[in-house]
Design an enzyme around this catalytic site. Structure first.
Site, short mmCIF file in Angstrom:
data_model
loop_
_atom_site.label_atom_id
_atom_site.label_comp_id
_atom_site.label_asym_id
_atom_site.label_seq_id
_atom_site.Cartn_x
_atom_site.Cartn_y
_atom_site.Cartn_z
N GLY A 1 0.81 -1.21 0.00
CA GLY A 1 0.00 0.00 0.00
C GLY A 1 0.84 1.26 0.00
N ALA A 2 1.94 1.26 -0.76
CA ALA A 2 2.90 2.36 -0.71
C ALA A 2 2.52 3.56 -1.57
CB ALA A 2 4.28 1.86 -1.14
N ASN A 3 1.39 3.49 -2.24
CA ASN A 3 1.03 4.57 -3.16
C ASN A 3 0.24 5.70 -2.52
OD1 ASN A 3 -1.09 2.32 -3.30
ND2 ASN A 3 -2.20 4.04 -4.19
N GLY B 1 1.66 4.56 3.81
CA GLY B 1 2.63 3.83 2.99
C GLY B 1 3.48 4.76 2.15
N SER C 1 -3.03 -0.87 15.46
CA SER C 1 -3.93 0.27 15.56
C SER C 1 -4.39 0.39 17.00
CB SER C 1 -5.15 0.06 14.66
OG SER C 1 -6.16 1.01 14.93
N TYR D 1 -13.13 -4.52 11.91
CA TYR D 1 -11.86 -3.79 11.80
C TYR D 1 -11.01 -4.00 13.05
CZ TYR D 1 -8.49 0.03 11.48
OH TYR D 1 -7.32 0.76 11.45
#
Length: 304
Positions: free
Chosen positions: A21-23, A27, A150, A175
């Site tokens: 999820g680096a975009n 991330g 989290s 979640y």
């Protein structure tokens, strides 16, 4: 560790990091920090177009950065396996595996294998990804795995009778369970690595309360209120990435550490510290049961 400490960390040239999820969000900001330390970044993203756009943004900051894109869709365990094949065909080392990508409070959705999406994306796909990459992590001296936890893990419970939310779906409870699973995985991985005398370190980090794209499934009214009133009390994505950077690069880090914002209630700030997870999250018997269940669900047995 504060932002000044991070900026003063020595170069890490020659080292390789995977960031899922680096975009976008945490991330992207994690990648922005790491390229400043000469680390080769592998952006593990679902969308080629979005990943390349983010890559171009990073290259504007650091034109000579080494940034690769290898696609992965965490909604598919086969995609996870394909990613590992593609990565190991190109690289012979992995210093940092940062299991960052995640979903928060979507409507009920299911992955290709039928897992509730938060359980599948946030936890099970990263569980499999880490296991498949463990051989190359083992070959790389002093490598680290960073699990993203989290504050929501404090509200989570592992319900083995309804782990996959086949009944009574509640998006926030799902979640919390998924992030609790991530935290428990980080601790259990650490215990198993130590038992096998591995040089790989397992660490957990949480970003506090951060303004990221994770809130995209929240009702519009809630998002509007947060943006208008809550912004001064929340981390930016860059601030939220600091605990992850500390977990990955900090020279004071030991296996099993849990890193969060160094502020009251661990909510925000430009500094991070070692914090405490709940006793429930550190329950070894429960973690063992979750681990064994996860191995069955993803059809993969860890070598440790």
């Amino acid at each position: 560790m504060n932002i000044t400490d991070i900026n003063q960390l020595p170069t890490q040239k020659g080292k390789v990091a995977i960031i899922t999820g680096a975009n976008i969000g945490l991330g992207l900001e994690t990648a922005r920090f790491l390229i400043q330390k000469d680390i080769t970044i592998v952006m593990a993203c679902r969308s080629q177009q979005k990943a390349m756009h983010a890559r171009n943004l990073l290259l504007k900051d650091v034109p000579d950065a080494r940034i690769d894109v290898i696609l992965i869709d965490l909604n598919s365990l086969q995609s996870v396996r394909d990613f590992v094949i593609n990565f190991t065909d190109k690289y012979d080392r992995l210093d940092y595996l940062i299991n960052n990508a995640g979903l928060m409070i979507p409507p009920l959705q299911r992955t290709e294998e039928g897992f509730e999406s938060q359980l599948g994306v946030n936890y099970l796909s990263h569980f499999l990804l880490t296991g498949l990459l463990l051989p190359i992590l083992e070959k790389t001296e002093n490598s680290r795995v960073v699990a993203l936890g989290s504050l929501a893990h404090r509200k989570g419970k592992i319900d083995f009778k309804n782990l996959n939310w086949e009944k009574d779906y509640h998006n926030f409870k799902a979640y919390c369970q998924s992030k609790l699973a991530c935290v428990m995985f980080g601790f259990e991985l650490d215990r198993r690595l130590k038992k096998s005398k591995s040089s790989v370190t397992s660490v957990i980090a949480h970003p506090g309360a951060s303004l990221t794209n994770l809130g995209r499934y929240a009702p519009a009214l809630i998002n509007n209120i947060v943006m208008k009133i809550g912004t001064p009390f929340l981390n930016s994505a860059a601030m939220g990435a600091i605990p992850t950077i500390h977990a990955a690069l900090g020279e004071d880090i030991e296996g099993g550490d849990y890193i969060g914002p160094a502020s009251l209630l661990e909510l925000r700030g430009y500094a991070s510290k070692k914090v405490k997870a709940t006793k429930y999250a550190q329950d070894e018997h429960l973690a063992k049961s979750l681990w064994e269940t996860s191995e069955r669900l993803v059809h993969f047995n860890y070598p440790i």
